[in-house]
Design a protein around this motif. Structure first.
Motif, short mmCIF file in Angstrom:
data_model
loop_
_atom_site.label_atom_id
_atom_site.label_comp_id
_atom_site.label_asym_id
_atom_site.label_seq_id
_atom_site.Cartn_x
_atom_site.Cartn_y
_atom_site.Cartn_z
N LEU A 36 1.18 -0.88 0.10
CA LEU A 36 -0.38 -0.29 0.23
C LEU A 36 0.93 1.33 -0.03
CD1 LEU A 36 -2.93 -0.82 2.92
CD2 LEU A 36 -3.01 -0.68 0.16
N GLN A 37 1.82 1.61 1.31
CA GLN A 37 2.98 2.53 0.75
C GLN A 37 3.62 2.84 -0.50
OE1 GLN A 37 4.39 1.41 4.54
NE2 GLN A 37 3.63 3.25 5.32
N ALA A 38 3.66 1.23 -0.74
CA ALA A 38 5.01 1.52 -2.90
C ALA A 38 3.72 2.06 -3.40
CB ALA A 38 5.08 0.08 -3.32
N CYS A 39 2.53 1.82 -3.60
CA CYS A 39 1.59 2.28 -4.37
C CYS A 39 1.15 3.86 -4.25
CB CYS A 39 -0.05 1.46 -4.36
SG CYS A 39 0.32 -0.18 -4.55
N ALA A 40 1.58 3.92 -2.66
CA ALA A 40 0.85 5.77 -2.23
C ALA A 40 1.84 6.54 -3.12
CB ALA A 40 0.62 5.34 -0.88
N ALA A 41 3.25 6.10 -2.71
CA ALA A 41 4.74 6.47 -3.54
C ALA A 41 4.57 7.20 -4.78
CB ALA A 41 5.69 5.49 -3.06
N VAL A 42 4.37 5.93 -5.98
CA VAL A 42 4.60 5.83 -6.98
C VAL A 42 3.49 6.22 -7.32
CG1 VAL A 42 4.24 4.76 -8.78
CG2 VAL A 42 5.45 3.53 -7.86
N GLY A 43 1.73 6.50 -7.13
CA GLY A 43 1.06 6.85 -7.33
C GLY A 43 0.55 8.73 -6.89
N GLN A 44 1.24 9.26 -5.48
CA GLN A 44 1.02 10.57 -5.51
C GLN A 44 1.54 11.44 -6.60
OE1 GLN A 44 -0.69 12.27 -3.16
NE2 GLN A 44 -0.13 13.87 -3.18
N SER A 45 3.07 11.06 -6.83
CA SER A 45 3.89 12.25 -7.91
C SER A 45 3.17 12.24 -9.19
CB SER A 45 4.74 11.52 -8.11
OG SER A 45 5.12 10.50 -8.09
N ALA A 46 2.66 11.67 -9.61
CA ALA A 46 1.79 11.07 -10.91
C ALA A 46 -0.40 11.77 -10.81
CB ALA A 46 0.86 10.02 -10.45
#
Length: 379
Positions: A82-92
């Motif tokens: 979940l945290q990895a998805c957040a890190a990738v998705g927030q910048s996008a």
């Protein structure tokens, strides 16, 4: 005030408005960000700002966007993913917002928060000052939970609650919750043909909460119960809430033309000062005091201080000056306040009158467990 008059008043005055948009509004069925939807949202926000409103946007979508960019197909269930998805998705997410805002010369300003930021009075005030300064700089504050470092927020929290806390932080008279349904229905419209959209909700009571069912969004963390909890938090502090379908083209334009769309939740508490909004509706409680009927009535009806004699039970291990919840004998929250005593000291003096306490321990630093100046009625 009638619902239609309140709608006109909310959109007619130059007010601060908090808009929350959910993951399922911002993403398509595969979890990828919907560029057209975000561009439409930016265009509508630009018009609302041009009319004189100050807008703070609470945006979900980081984890959902990460799911799409990483090609996972569905939302993970374990914390590291979940945290990895957040890190990738927030910048996008932020990149797409800035691209959508560029035609209107609006700066996208990212603010990532955790629940602990609201517990600290100093950080709470810093948040408010920062957002107010961003308004001066013609920026759009885009607020999200800091999912890459928070734990409890991902497991139990959601941006509905965050949006209500931001609305209280900014003393905003209107919170708009954009979701993927038209508003609150009397039942689940997917399974109940007799379910009807509730145009206006004067007060969020047990009957209203019962309409929420067990629905939950596919990519987000929230559901109707979460939205009702957020609406109650905002309306109890004197604000209004409109819940509407963010998938409808031009929904914000309709809301700010005072059209009867979605569900309007009416304020059912007096507007209170910023300090007491933090105390009663934002800061996390560290313990609980259960009081008898006499003390509960005195607090709720007359706004008195809480004395030791009225306390029947103490729960938690809190310190002097911490926020505590005050409940009636049935366990219902009625107030919150700053305690003058630790949990251990409260257990020593609870249920006793002032003269009895003096006889027992020789002195009494404070007559009140919670002084009325540091107490907010919430129930």
């Amino acid at each position: 005030m009638a619902a239609d008059t309140l709608r006109q008043s909310l959109v007619g005055s130059k007010t601060t408005v908090v808009v929350k948009v959910g993951t399922n509004v911002l993403t398509n069925a595969t979890g990828e960000l919907d560029r057209r939807r975000i561009e439409s949202l930016a265009e509508q926000i630009s018009r609302i700002r041009a009319a004189g409103h100050r807008i703070a946007l609470v945006s979900s979508g980081a984890i959902g966007a990460g799911v799409g960019k990483l090609g996972l197909g569905k939302r993970p269930t374990d914390l590291p993913h979940l945290q990895a998805c957040a890190a990738v998705g927030q910048s996008a997410l932020m990149q797409l917002y800035q691209e959508a805002l560029n035609p209107y010369r609006i700066h996208a300003a990212q603010i990532l928060l955790t629940a602990s930021d609201f517990d600290s009075r100093v950080r709470y005030l810093n948040m408010r000052n920062t957002i107010s300064t961003l308004f001066e700089f013609n920026a759009l504050p885009i607020i999200n939970e800091n999912d890459t470092v928070s734990i409890a927020e991902i497991k139990f929290g959601d941006n509905d609650q965050l949006a209500a806390m931001v609305a209280n932080l900014l003393h905003a008279p209107l919170l708009v919750l954009l979701t993927n349904v038209d508003g609150l229905y009397s039942g689940d419209p997917r399974s109940d043909a007799n379910a009807r959209l509730q145009a206006t909700v004067p007060h969020i009571d047990a009957a209203v909460t019962g309409m929420a069912g067990t629905s939950k969004s596919s990519l987000g963390t929230g559901g109707m119960k979460s939205k009702l909890k957020a609406a109650r938090l905002a309306t109890a502090a004197g604000g209004a809430v409109i819940m509407a379908n963010g998938s409808i083209d031009g929904i914000l334009d309709q809301i700010f033309r005072a059209e009867a769309v979605g569900t309007l939740f009416l304020p059912h508490g007096e507007s209170i000062p910023a300090w007491k909004r933090w105390l009663g509706f934002t800061a996390q409680s560290k313990g609980q005091l259960v009081v008898d009927a006499g003390a509960a009535g005195a607090i709720c009806q007359r706004g008195t201080s809480l004395l030791p004699v009225g306390v029947r039970d103490v729960q938690g291990d809190y310190g002097k000056g911490d926020v505590v919840t005050i409940c009636d004998s049935g366990g219902k929250e009625i107030a919150r306040g700053l305690t003058n005593y630790t949990a251990a000291d409260t257990r020593r003096i609870m249920g006793r009158a002032t003269d009895q306490i003096i006889q027992q321990i020789g002195n009494i630093p404070y007559v009140e467990l919670v002084h009325r100046d540091n107490l907010v009625v919430t129930g």
